[in-house]
Design a protein around this motif. Structure first.
Motif, PDB file in Angstrom:
ATOM      1  N   GLN A 139       0.814  -1.210   0.000  1.00 32.51           N
ATOM      2  CA  GLN A 139       0.000   0.000   0.000  1.00 32.51           C
ATOM      3  C   GLN A 139       0.857   1.274   0.000  1.00 32.51           C
ATOM      4  O   GLN A 139       1.896   1.337   0.643  1.00 32.51           O
ATOM      5  CB  GLN A 139      -0.944   0.014   1.206  1.00 32.51           C
ATOM      6  N   TYR A 140       0.377   2.225  -0.797  1.00 31.33           N
ATOM      7  CA  TYR A 140       0.973   3.561  -0.952  1.00 31.33           C
ATOM      8  C   TYR A 140       2.356   3.555  -1.623  1.00 31.33           C
ATOM      9  O   TYR A 140       3.032   4.583  -1.654  1.00 31.33           O
ATOM     10  CB  TYR A 140       1.066   4.305   0.391  1.00 31.33           C
ATOM     11  N   SER A 141       2.763   2.430  -2.152  1.00 31.27           N
ATOM     12  CA  SER A 141       3.969   2.412  -2.995  1.00 31.27           C
ATOM     13  C   SER A 141       3.531   2.499  -4.450  1.00 31.27           C
ATOM     14  O   SER A 141       2.370   2.239  -4.792  1.00 31.27           O
ATOM     15  CB  SER A 141       4.797   1.149  -2.753  1.00 31.27           C
ATOM     16  N   HIS A 142       4.440   2.860  -5.335  1.00 35.46           N
ATOM     17  CA  HIS A 142       4.089   3.099  -6.733  1.00 35.46           C
ATOM     18  C   HIS A 142       3.656   1.805  -7.417  1.00 35.46           C
ATOM     19  O   HIS A 142       4.262   0.741  -7.227  1.00 35.46           O
ATOM     20  CB  HIS A 142       5.270   3.698  -7.497  1.00 35.46           C
ATOM     21  N   THR A 143       2.614   1.937  -8.244  1.00 34.60           N
ATOM     22  CA  THR A 143       2.122   0.796  -9.017  1.00 34.60           C
ATOM     23  C   THR A 143       2.992   0.566 -10.241  1.00 34.60           C
ATOM     24  O   THR A 143       3.843   1.382 -10.596  1.00 34.60           O
ATOM     25  CB  THR A 143       0.672   1.050  -9.464  1.00 34.60           C
ATOM     26  N   MET A 144       2.743  -0.585 -10.905  1.00 37.48           N
ATOM     27  CA  MET A 144       3.482  -0.886 -12.126  1.00 37.48           C
ATOM     28  C   MET A 144       3.148   0.112 -13.228  1.00 37.48           C
ATOM     29  O   MET A 144       3.994   0.414 -14.085  1.00 37.48           O
ATOM     30  CB  MET A 144       3.143  -2.314 -12.576  1.00 37.48           C
ATOM     31  N   GLN A 145       1.933   0.658 -13.220  1.00 39.95           N
ATOM     32  CA  GLN A 145       1.566   1.653 -14.227  1.00 39.95           C
ATOM     33  C   GLN A 145       2.444   2.894 -14.121  1.00 39.95           C
ATOM     34  O   GLN A 145       2.811   3.505 -15.131  1.00 39.95           O
ATOM     35  CB  GLN A 145       0.087   2.040 -14.071  1.00 39.95           C
ATOM     36  N   PHE A 146       2.810   3.274 -12.896  1.00 40.06           N
ATOM     37  CA  PHE A 146       3.704   4.415 -12.716  1.00 40.06           C
ATOM     38  C   PHE A 146       5.032   4.176 -13.435  1.00 40.06           C
ATOM     39  O   PHE A 146       5.556   5.082 -14.114  1.00 40.06           O
ATOM     40  CB  PHE A 146       3.933   4.652 -11.215  1.00 40.06           C
ATOM     41  N   TRP A 147       5.592   2.982 -13.275  1.00 37.74           N
ATOM     42  CA  TRP A 147       6.880   2.703 -13.905  1.00 37.74           C
ATOM     43  C   TRP A 147       6.748   2.585 -15.414  1.00 37.74           C
ATOM     44  O   TRP A 147       7.667   2.958 -16.149  1.00 37.74           O
ATOM     45  CB  TRP A 147       7.484   1.423 -13.310  1.00 37.74           C
ATOM     46  N   HIS A 148       5.608   2.063 -15.875  1.00 41.92           N
ATOM     47  CA  HIS A 148       5.371   2.026 -17.328  1.00 41.92           C
ATOM     48  C   HIS A 148       5.310   3.444 -17.899  1.00 41.92           C
ATOM     49  O   HIS A 148       5.865   3.719 -18.975  1.00 41.92           O
ATOM     50  CB  HIS A 148       4.074   1.270 -17.631  1.00 41.92           C
ATOM     51  N   ILE A 149       4.629   4.341 -17.184  1.00 45.02           N
ATOM     52  CA  ILE A 149       4.528   5.732 -17.646  1.00 45.02           C
ATOM     53  C   ILE A 149       5.901   6.395 -17.629  1.00 45.02           C
ATOM     54  O   ILE A 149       6.266   7.114 -18.567  1.00 45.02           O
ATOM     55  CB  ILE A 149       3.528   6.507 -16.767  1.00 45.02           C
ATOM     56  N   LEU A 150       6.687   6.145 -16.567  1.00 44.36           N
ATOM     57  CA  LEU A 150       8.027   6.720 -16.496  1.00 44.36           C
ATOM     58  C   LEU A 150       8.899   6.222 -17.651  1.00 44.36           C
ATOM     59  O   LEU A 150       9.634   7.010 -18.271  1.00 44.36           O
ATOM     60  CB  LEU A 150       8.672   6.374 -15.156  1.00 44.36           C
ATOM     61  N   ALA A 151       8.816   4.930 -17.941  1.00 43.73           N
ATOM     62  CA  ALA A 151       9.589   4.384 -19.064  1.00 43.73           C
ATOM     63  C   ALA A 151       9.135   5.004 -20.386  1.00 43.73           C
ATOM     64  O   ALA A 151       9.965   5.313 -21.262  1.00 43.73           O
ATOM     65  CB  ALA A 151       9.437   2.866 -19.102  1.00 43.73           C
ATOM     66  N   ALA A 152       7.812   5.202 -20.530  1.00 43.91           N
ATOM     67  CA  ALA A 152       7.305   5.817 -21.759  1.00 43.91           C
ATOM     68  C   ALA A 152       7.783   7.264 -21.878  1.00 43.91           C
ATOM     69  O   ALA A 152       8.114   7.730 -22.983  1.00 43.91           O
ATOM     70  CB  ALA A 152       5.778   5.756 -21.768  1.00 43.91           C
ATOM     71  N   LYS A 153       7.843   7.975 -20.756  1.00 35.87           N
ATOM     72  CA  LYS A 153       8.328   9.360 -20.787  1.00 35.87           C
ATOM     73  C   LYS A 153       9.791   9.422 -21.220  1.00 35.87           C
ATOM     74  O   LYS A 153      10.166  10.240 -22.078  1.00 35.87           O
ATOM     75  CB  LYS A 153       8.162  10.003 -19.408  1.00 35.87           C
ATOM     76  N   LEU A 154      10.617   8.557 -20.639  1.00 41.11           N
ATOM     77  CA  LEU A 154      12.034   8.553 -21.004  1.00 41.11           C
ATOM     78  C   LEU A 154      12.223   8.152 -22.457  1.00 41.11           C
ATOM     79  O   LEU A 154      13.067   8.719 -23.175  1.00 41.11           O
ATOM     80  CB  LEU A 154      12.804   7.618 -20.072  1.00 41.11           C
ATOM     81  N   ALA A 155      11.437   7.174 -22.904  1.00 44.45           N
ATOM     82  CA  ALA A 155      11.532   6.755 -24.308  1.00 44.45           C
ATOM     83  C   ALA A 155      11.106   7.882 -25.237  1.00 44.45           C
ATOM     84  O   ALA A 155      11.734   8.108 -26.295  1.00 44.45           O
ATOM     85  CB  ALA A 155      10.665   5.513 -24.535  1.00 44.45           C
ATOM     86  N   PHE A 156      10.063   8.600 -24.853  1.00 42.54           N
ATOM     87  CA  PHE A 156       9.617   9.721 -25.675  1.00 42.54           C
ATOM     88  C   PHE A 156      10.698  10.794 -25.775  1.00 42.54           C
ATOM     89  O   PHE A 156      10.947  11.338 -26.858  1.00 42.54           O
ATOM     90  CB  PHE A 156       8.339  10.318 -25.082  1.00 42.54           C
ATOM     91  N   ILE A 157      11.344  11.105 -24.642  1.00 38.82           N
ATOM     92  CA  ILE A 157      12.412  12.124 -24.654  1.00 38.82           C
ATOM     93  C   ILE A 157      13.528  11.705 -25.589  1.00 38.82           C
ATOM     94  O   ILE A 157      14.004  12.503 -26.422  1.00 38.82           O
ATOM     95  CB  ILE A 157      12.941  12.346 -23.224  1.00 38.82           C
ATOM     96  N   ILE A 158      13.962  10.447 -25.484  1.00 39.01           N
ATOM     97  CA  ILE A 158      15.073   9.979 -26.321  1.00 39.01           C
ATOM     98  C   ILE A 158      14.690  10.006 -27.794  1.00 39.01           C
ATOM     99  O   ILE A 158      15.448  10.481 -28.647  1.00 39.01           O
ATOM    100  CB  ILE A 158      15.488   8.558 -25.883  1.00 39.01           C
ATOM    101  N   ILE A 159      13.482   9.521 -28.096  1.00 36.18           N
ATOM    102  CA  ILE A 159      13.057   9.467 -29.505  1.00 36.18           C
ATOM    103  C   ILE A 159      12.899  10.869 -30.078  1.00 36.18           C
ATOM    104  O   ILE A 159      13.398  11.180 -31.167  1.00 36.18           O
ATOM    105  CB  ILE A 159      11.737   8.666 -29.631  1.00 36.18           C
ATOM    106  N   MET A 160      12.201  11.744 -29.329  1.00 35.79           N
ATOM    107  CA  MET A 160      11.978  13.095 -29.836  1.00 35.79           C
ATOM    108  C   MET A 160      13.292  13.840 -30.030  1.00 35.79           C
ATOM    109  O   MET A 160      13.511  14.489 -31.057  1.00 35.79           O
ATOM    110  CB  MET A 160      11.077  13.868 -28.877  1.00 35.79           C
TER     111      MET A 160
END
Length: 865
Positions: free
Chosen positions: A769-790
């Motif tokens: 409880q109150y720790s980050h879900t797997m969706q949080f890490w998926h979103i973080l990975a997507a953000k980093l991937a977007f930065i690198i690609i863009m």
């Protein structure tokens, strides 16, 4: 009685003619042109000043200049003396040779270029040919006093234009000593020191006429009148700029600035069009925004109770209270913003590359191709020569020259660096104070607005959330702090640069430019960086919040709206950018207008002489252009670094710059004394600053789209976490809010069982409880991937475009080679003809021994060739 009337009429006519003759740019003889004016006051306790003036003027006469004094009784205030300076031909020729000034020797036979298709479409925007090209094109070569007959000298009085004449005279004034011959006081040198110690009150060249009417003397070109008529009036905002006339009247340095400003404004048009298209897409997709509909829906947002945004004074609040801000955020935070951010990354490259080509073309047209190599040593500052008493041998010229020893240079550099660092830390401290204000005042706004239905501010409370109210007031406070710090740091930066004693004028300007821009960068952009990359990123969660100065400070870190922090970044950007432009335009246009109105009333009342009229104008300092460039480069940073948050920023900049071009032109033409002409073949250190900002803008916009915008979380939900078979955004708000069990707070009794907060954490009762879900890490990975690609996509396109577009057009390269070839050919023919004449004269004078001499001279000639 008839005789007395006739005599009175003659006296009136003579008086009118005398009054008209005072509005002239010539000495009393009407032949010698006034190249420079010095003014001074006759102080009662000014014996030292009088002695300095006597020695200085005596040395000016020894240098060959001719002087004429206008007594204070002839001035309007009966206090000011005016010293008129004229440079005769011998002086001009000598220093033109020293300064390697390029002058014409043959009219150019190279055509201007091919006819442009559909040229008739651009005719409404064009100016008359005589204004665009005030003089024909010539082949030019550095002036050589020993080859006077090689150059096109039709009239010695008009061979050097007024801009060149005042440049030569100022060169002499800045190096002329004012000590007696028996005293070797090296520091007593130059007009700048005499102005600083009050010996003279001003020094300036004259305008050639009044800006609203032509000069009655046919020998004057009335270029100021043509500039005002065709350039400085706002009704000419759609016309092209007469760059050749600007260069001829003010010099290449000011001409380059207006060429760059005009080109920048033209390129802004394309960025503004794309920004309007992006904003229009946000408006048209307004009704399709399911996220905002869920927030505003009474059955969804109206039943969602959110955690308090501060510890004590803030109460629970319903999600639908942010309905308006979520709709506003969608206007700028949509799918079109990604495309626009990538477009701006490519636009910046196109702007810089096409400017290099335009700059290369101007270098060729204005004879600046070889300027840097020839002029670098000739721009040594008199202050460097005065303050540097140590001498060393120049390996190239084999002459002794002043220099600054390395220990002294290091000491001055360290002191300069510490001072700059101190002021930058002061800015950071001020920004930290603004952040503390945001945290402290937010609770006050929240306590006022939570009870708004029972108070008279119900309308305001329903439209403005505590976050928005805090953001707006903090932005205004931050803007005031920016303007105050600017006032102080400008003086500090000049003092630091003077202390470093740069050797050349170019080095001085570059050092001052870097210091001022570094300060302005931190000053103007730090608040935007905070909102974009720090606010809402280190909040914590209920029961374990993060505090700014520790838990005991009770200053809880700010959270973003459920719609994201992008709308707050937009608010910050609009207030700072618009406020700066409005204040700048008021300072540049409105205040001089009032002053101009008063002076015009005074000018109609009394007919001033030409030097008195110019004396009443504002002085154009050596750093005048520096502030113009700085204003535009700061604006360039706003429309590139944070443009993803506000696509309409280029449109605001375009409207401002259309006004800016004409305001600057109006100031130069009507409000400023005529500046001393100076040469420059590019925009100097500003070019490198623009390149750095262009690269940094790609990174900042990628991070804004990834971490400040809600685009990536929405896309991850749409394609990976939507529960239904159809990919829609329904249910996104519920998915993006985590749950907190309020019963875990034992001292608090409330009928509400659980609250929601903006994060991706496991609910109470879960083993994590109150720790980050797997969706949080998926979103973080997507953000980093977007930065690198863009970043990679934009950088690859940027470098490919930069490689594809050559810095110098092929046509300009061919013209430069052609002109150099023709110049060498003409010089060769001139030398051969001159040698033939010398040989023929020697044959006539000494016929017998000439055979051997002629043979020897032919051998020397062939060896040289």
């Amino acid at each position: 009685q008839m005789f007395s009337v006739h005599r009175r009429r003659r006296e009136i006519v003579c008086t009118d003619r005398l009054q008209q003759n005072k509005d002239t740019v010539f000495f009393r003889d009407g032949v010698r042109r006034i190249d420079f004016i010095l003014s001074y006051l006759d102080d009662k306790d000014g014996e030292k000043k009088q002695e300095r003036r006597r020695e200085f003027e005596a040395n000016l006469k020894k240098a060959g200049l001719e002087l004429e004094t206008e007594d204070k009784s002839d001035s309007d205030d009966l206090k000011t003396y005016f010293l008129k300076i004229h440079a005769p031909w011998e002086v001009l020729a000598t220093y033109a040779d020293v300064l390697k000034i390029k002058v014409p020797f043959k009219e150019s036979d190279i055509p201007h270029g091919q006819d442009v298709p559909l040229e008739w479409l651009s005719r409404p925007f064009r100016l008359p040919e005589k204004v665009m090209r005030p003089q024909p094109d010539y082949f030019t070569s550095p002036f050589d006093k020993d080859k006077i007959d090689f150059f096109l000298i039709k009239n010695q009085d008009t061979f050097f234009p007024p801009s060149t004449r005042n440049r030569i005279v100022y060169y002499i004034l800045s190096r002329c000593p004012y000590h007696k011959e028996d005293r070797k006081e090296t520091d007593k040198k130059g007009i700048k020191r005499l102005l600083n110690n009050g010996t003279y009150t001003s020094a300036f060249p004259l305008h050639d006429c009044r800006y609203w009417e032509r000069n009655t003397n046919e020998q004057c070109e009335s270029e100021r009148y043509h500039l005002y008529k065709n350039w400085a009036r706002f009704l000419c905002f759609y016309k092209e700029q007469p760059l050749n006339l600007i260069r001829k009247y003010y010099g290449e340095k000011i001409g380059i600035y207006f060429a760059w400003l005009g080109f920048y404004t033209e390129m802004l048009f394309f960025a503004a069009v794309m920004g309007v298209i992006c904003f229009t897409y946000g408006v048209l997709s307004y009704d399709d925004n399911l996220t905002s509909k869920e927030i505003c829906d009474p059955s969804i947002g109206g039943r969602t109770v959110m955690c308090p945004l501060c510890d004590k004074k803030c109460s629970y609040w319903k999600l639908n209270s942010t309905c308006l801000s979520s709709w506003q955020s969608h206007l700028f935070d949509n799918e079109g913003t990604v495309f626009f951010a990538m477009f701006m990354g490519i636009w910046v490259t196109l702007f810089l590359e096409f400017w290099k080509r335009r700059q290369a073309q101007l270098e060729y047209e204005w004879d600046l191709v070889d300027f840097e190599e020839e002029q670098q040593q000739l721009q040594i500052r008199p202050e460097f020569e005065t303050k540097c008493t140590d001498q060393r041998l120049n390996r190239i010229t084999q002459e002794m020259e002043p220099y600054l020893p390395l220990p002294k240079k290091c000491g001055r550099f360290c002191l300069s660096g510490v001072t700059v660092l101190f002021w930058m830390l002061l800015i950071v401290a001020c920004i930290t104070g603004v952040i503390v204000y945001r945290l402290a005042v937010y609770a006050a706004f929240a306590s006022i607005m939570k009870d708004s239905p029972t108070k008279k501010i119900h309308l305001v409370g329903s439209l403005i959330t505590p976050q928005l109210a805090t953001s707006v007031t903090a932005s205004f406070i931050n803007f005031v702090i920016i303007m105050i710090l600017n006032f102080f740091y400008e003086r500090v930066a000049i003092w630091i640069t003077d202390m470093e004693i740069p050797k050349t004028h170019l080095e001085y300007e570059n050092k001052l430019t870097m210091k001022m821009f570094l300060f302005q960068f931190v000053n103007y952009y730090s608040s935007c960086f905070y909102v974009a990359f720090f606010k809402g990123k280190f909040v914590g969660y209920p029961g374990n919040y993060t505090y700014m100065f520790g838990k005991y400070s009770r200053l809880r870190n700010e959270e973003c709206d459920p719609g994201g922090c992008l709308i707050e970044l937009t608010t910050q950007l609009v207030i700072v950018m618009t406020g700066k432009q409005v204040c700048g335009n008021i300072q540049e246009a409105l205040l001089p207008l009032l002053r101009n109105w008063w002076c015009s009333r005074k000018a109609r009342k009394d007919q001033y002489s030409r030097w008195e009229q110019d004396h009443d104008l504002q002085n154009f300092s050596q750093l005048g252009l520096f502030y113009e460039y700085l204003e535009m480069v700061i604006q360039f940073g706003f429309i590139t670094l944070f443009v993803a948050s506000f696509p309409l920023a280029p449109l605001l900049a375009l409207c401002n710059n259309i006004l800016e071009v004409r305001v600057d032109a109006w100031k130069f033409t009507t409000q400023f004394r005529r500046p001393v002409a100076a040469k420059a073949h590019n925009i100097g250190a500003w070019q490198e600053i623009l390149n750095v900002v262009a690269i940094l803008s790609v990174v900042t916009n990628a991070f804004i789209m990834a971490f400040t915008s809600d685009m990536i979380p929405r896309l991850v939900y749409l394609y990976a976490y939507h529960p239904g078979s159809e990919a829609t955004m329904s249910g996104y708000i519920n998915n993006s809010l985590s749950v907190y069990d309020i019963s875990q707070i034992p001292l608090l009794s409330t009928p509400i069982c659980c609250l929601r907060y903006r994060d991706y954490r496991y609910p109470p009762g879960h083993q994590r409880q109150y720790s980050h879900t797997m969706q949080f890490w998926h979103i973080l990975a997507a953000k980093l991937a977007f930065i690198i690609i863009m970043e990679h996509v934009v950088f690859v396109v940027k470098f490919f475009v930069a490689w594809l577009i050559p810095d110098v057009p092929s046509e300009v390269k061919a013209r430069i080679k052609r002109e150099r070839y023709l110049i060498q050919e003409y010089l060769h023919n001139y030398e051969v003809e001159k040698l033939k004449i010398q040989l023929s004269q020697s044959f006539i004078i000494e016929p017998k021994p000439e055979v051997c001499t002629a043979t020897d001279k032919h051998d020397v000639l062939s060896e040289c060739l």
